[in-house]
Design a protein around this motif. Structure first.
Motif, PDB file in Angstrom:
ATOM      1  N   LEU A 196     -11.461   4.827   0.998  1.00  0.00           N
ATOM      2  CA  LEU A 196     -10.670   3.594   0.945  1.00  0.00           C
ATOM      3  C   LEU A 196     -11.293   2.443   1.734  1.00  0.00           C
ATOM      4  CD1 LEU A 196      -8.114   2.428  -0.322  1.00  0.00           C
ATOM      5  CD2 LEU A 196      -6.934   2.958   1.818  1.00  0.00           C
ATOM      6  N   PRO A 197     -11.785   2.645   2.964  1.00  0.00           N
ATOM      7  CA  PRO A 197     -12.368   1.499   3.680  1.00  0.00           C
ATOM      8  C   PRO A 197     -13.492   0.834   2.898  1.00  0.00           C
ATOM      9  CG  PRO A 197     -12.013   3.326   5.190  1.00  0.00           C
ATOM     10  CD  PRO A 197     -11.768   3.860   3.810  1.00  0.00           C
ATOM     11  N   SER A 253      -8.507   9.474   3.557  1.00  0.00           N
ATOM     12  CA  SER A 253      -8.845   8.165   2.962  1.00  0.00           C
ATOM     13  C   SER A 253     -10.328   7.841   3.108  1.00  0.00           C
ATOM     14  CB  SER A 253      -7.994   7.051   3.594  1.00  0.00           C
ATOM     15  OG  SER A 253      -6.620   7.300   3.435  1.00  0.00           O
ATOM     16  N   VAL A 262     -11.921  -1.200   0.109  1.00  0.00           N
ATOM     17  CA  VAL A 262     -11.306  -2.433   0.615  1.00  0.00           C
ATOM     18  C   VAL A 262     -12.375  -3.465   0.967  1.00  0.00           C
ATOM     19  CG1 VAL A 262      -9.934  -3.416   2.502  1.00  0.00           C
ATOM     20  CG2 VAL A 262      -9.219  -1.272   1.415  1.00  0.00           C
ATOM     21  N   HIS A 314       0.411   5.856  -1.288  1.00  0.00           N
ATOM     22  CA  HIS A 314      -0.513   6.877  -1.815  1.00  0.00           C
ATOM     23  C   HIS A 314       0.237   7.821  -2.745  1.00  0.00           C
ATOM     24  CE1 HIS A 314       0.687  10.312   0.877  1.00  0.00           C
ATOM     25  NE2 HIS A 314       0.961   9.344   1.736  1.00  0.00           N
ATOM     26  N   SER A 330     -10.587   4.775  15.643  1.00  0.00           N
ATOM     27  CA  SER A 330      -9.907   3.628  15.050  1.00  0.00           C
ATOM     28  C   SER A 330      -9.003   2.987  16.093  1.00  0.00           C
ATOM     29  CB  SER A 330      -9.079   4.045  13.828  1.00  0.00           C
ATOM     30  OG  SER A 330      -8.096   5.004  14.184  1.00  0.00           O
ATOM     31  N   VAL A 369      -5.514   2.909   7.467  1.00  0.00           N
ATOM     32  CA  VAL A 369      -5.626   1.799   6.515  1.00  0.00           C
ATOM     33  C   VAL A 369      -5.044   0.513   7.089  1.00  0.00           C
ATOM     34  CG1 VAL A 369      -3.440   2.247   5.297  1.00  0.00           C
ATOM     35  CG2 VAL A 369      -5.331   1.150   4.095  1.00  0.00           C
ATOM     36  N   GLU A 395      -5.180   9.835   0.680  1.00  0.00           N
ATOM     37  CA  GLU A 395      -4.611   9.651   2.020  1.00  0.00           C
ATOM     38  C   GLU A 395      -4.488  10.977   2.752  1.00  0.00           C
ATOM     39  OE1 GLU A 395      -1.623   9.211   5.224  1.00  0.00           O
ATOM     40  OE2 GLU A 395      -1.563  10.549   3.484  1.00  0.00           O
ATOM     41  N   GLU A 455      -3.480   4.686  -3.285  1.00  0.00           N
ATOM     42  CA  GLU A 455      -4.674   5.539  -3.293  1.00  0.00           C
ATOM     43  C   GLU A 455      -4.325   7.008  -3.510  1.00  0.00           C
ATOM     44  OE1 GLU A 455      -6.810   6.796   0.076  1.00  0.00           O
ATOM     45  OE2 GLU A 455      -5.344   6.015   1.522  1.00  0.00           O
ATOM     46  N   TYR A 464       0.836  -1.210   0.000  1.00  0.00           N
ATOM     47  CA  TYR A 464       0.000   0.000   0.000  1.00  0.00           C
ATOM     48  C   TYR A 464       0.865   1.251   0.000  1.00  0.00           C
ATOM     49  CZ  TYR A 464      -2.511   3.961   1.969  1.00  0.00           C
ATOM     50  OH  TYR A 464      -3.010   5.222   2.188  1.00  0.00           O
ATOM     51  N   ASP A 470      -7.703  -1.033   8.898  1.00  0.00           N
ATOM     52  CA  ASP A 470      -8.667  -1.592   7.948  1.00  0.00           C
ATOM     53  C   ASP A 470      -8.193  -2.935   7.412  1.00  0.00           C
ATOM     54  OD1 ASP A 470     -10.284   0.643   8.233  1.00  0.00           O
ATOM     55  OD2 ASP A 470      -9.378   1.692   6.540  1.00  0.00           O
TER      56      ASP A 470
END
Length: 460
Positions: free
Chosen positions: A166-167, A163, A170, A87, A370, A408, A159, A156, A85, A411
């Motif tokens: 993004l979740p 983000s 994913v 960005h 998170s 991420v 970021e 991505e 991963y 995630d």
């Protein structure tokens, strides 16, 4: 491993060409947070997609509702499957007048005897870091015709703006993205000679609280002394968040906090980080963290509570003798170990409500939650990567925690069930998010060589 010397030699010989490729990518102003740069941001994604396709990857741009994701696969049946991963979006460049060189016209220059850097927005965060990995792939494929692992790459473009999409991406593409291990190159080294694996990231809870007393702002001459002042109330509650030892007093706050191992503590002690060294660079001398904890624990393996903003009443020029009706604060908590972000948020709200006088109310806005993540320090993948880094740099690669958060990675753990190794080559003076961002050529070059080694040991 017999091909590794040839791969490393190719990386050495190809350094100038790899710098040219990085420069071309930096020149594309992919400021993903600014809609005026949407076309350029997409062009930066397309540049990477085309480069990966030239290396034999199945590469495409995948829509997210915002900036596209670059998704690429090179499969090797039977080999360990790794997800990388990064960005491609970058921070805005304001204030432009503080840049020595054009932020989107990268320059390679010497900033100290024997120390060369490449400048430009994204030189480190995260284009330079991503390209250390891509260049390792390029050299490996050129020398062997294949990779030692089955590889998925996801890069991505949002970021720097949180983000947001993004979740969901994913989760919607979980089957396609699942792998044995994730790799992220968006972190740093301990210093210019000491490589590091970030084995833990703190989680985050961010809350906003507004205290309301009277139904309107009041004349302090008429109501002062009788009417409750929400600024006083809020300040009094904030003052109770910590005790005299620096310990956070919210009930249940430390549930799930784990102690570092003796080996970790010994490694951290050996680094010799002092308050004068760490805090001196920002004009301070003394830590206000938990008593009895070494400085490195305070900034990477212990949870925190910080008031990030507070306001209420009259703040304009001159005077206005008013008792405000409302006062607000933004409060963030950095979490570690197995702390539950939702329980922390609920405990914070209860803590505030229990301290409200009669007639006074509190409202809350949640700005995110998170959990922390951690890779076991005896993880086989971590130990392999640590050995590879130690071999490349000639100095023991240390495992550290990061005080920051990379959502991420959480995630990947919650949605894909896999751990993440964070191996980066940034330095504290790279001026990430600031004018005059740069990336040391030693970081760029030896980062490539490090990834080549790590890929080989992960494949083995």
């Amino acid at each position: 491993m017999s091909k590794l010397p040839a791969i490393l030699s190719r990386l050495d010989a190809d350094l100038d060409a790899s710098l040219a490729r990085l420069s071309t990518w930096i020149e594309i102003p992919s400021i993903g947070t600014d809609p005026a740069y949407n076309a350029d941001t997409r062009r930066a994604a397309e540049w990477l997609r085309a480069d990966l396709e030239s290396l034999g990857f199945e590469a495409s741009l995948r829509e997210t509702g915002g900036q596209p994701v670059v998704l690429a696969h090179r499969r090797k049946p039977g080999a360990p499957h790794v997800l990388f991963y990064g960005h491609y979006d970058v921070q805005p460049v304001d204030p432009l007048n503080l840049w020595v060189d054009d932020p989107f016209k990268p320059v390679v220059k010497e900033i100290a005897p024997g120390r060369k850097v490449i400048t430009g927005r994204g030189a480190c965060d995260d284009k330079g870091q991503v390209m250390t990995f891509v260049e390792a792939l390029r050299a490996t494929l050129a020398e062997t015709g294949d990779l030692p692992v089955s590889l998925t790459i996801i890069v991505e473009g949002e970021e720097e703006s949180g983000s947001a999409n993004l979740p969901g991406f994913v989760k919607a593409n979980a089957e396609e993205l699942k792998a044995d291990l994730a790799l992220i190159c968006d972190t740093g080294m301990w210093d210019r000679e000491t490589p590091a694996i970030t084995a833990s990231l703190r989680g985050m809870v961010y809350q906003e609280v507004t205290i309301t007393c009277a139904d309107r702002d009041l004349h302090s001459g008429l109501f002062g002394g009788a009417a409750a002042n929400p600024i006083h109330v809020l300040a009094g509650i904030i003052a109770q968040f910590k005790d005299e030892t620096g310990r956070i007093t919210i009930p249940g706050f430390y549930d799930g906090v784990e102690e570092p191992t003796n080996s970790q503590k010994a490694d951290w002690a050996d680094l010799g980080l002092t308050e004068a060294e760490f805090l001196g660079q920002i004009g301070l001398k003394h830590s206000i963290g938990e008593k009895g904890r070494m400085l490195l624990e305070q900034i990477q393996s212990r949870p925190t509570c910080d008031v990030n903003g507070i306001w209420g009443g009259y703040t304009g020029e001159g005077t206005k003798t008013v008792i405000a009706s409302k006062a607000s604060a933004k409060v963030s908590f950095r979490l570690v170990g197995k702390q539950d972000p939702h329980k922390i948020a609920a405990a914070f709200q209860q803590f505030v409500r229990e301290r409200l006088p009669d007639d006074i109310s509190a409202e809350f806005i949640a700005h995110g939650a998170s959990p922390a993540i951690a890779v076991p320090v005896d993880s086989p993948a971590l130990l392999k990567a640590q050995a590879a880094l130690t071999e490349e740099w000639g100095r023991k690669a240390i495992t550290i925690g990061s005080g920051g958060s990379i959502p991420v990675a959480a995630d990947f753990k919650s949605l894909l069930g896999m751990d993440t190794l964070l191996v980066g080559f940034g330095l504290d003076d790279d001026r990430v998010h600031s004018p005059n961002e740069k990336y040391d050529l030693s970081s760029f070059h030896k980062g490539q060589r490090s990834w080549a080694r790590i890929l080989q040991v992960l494949g083995a």
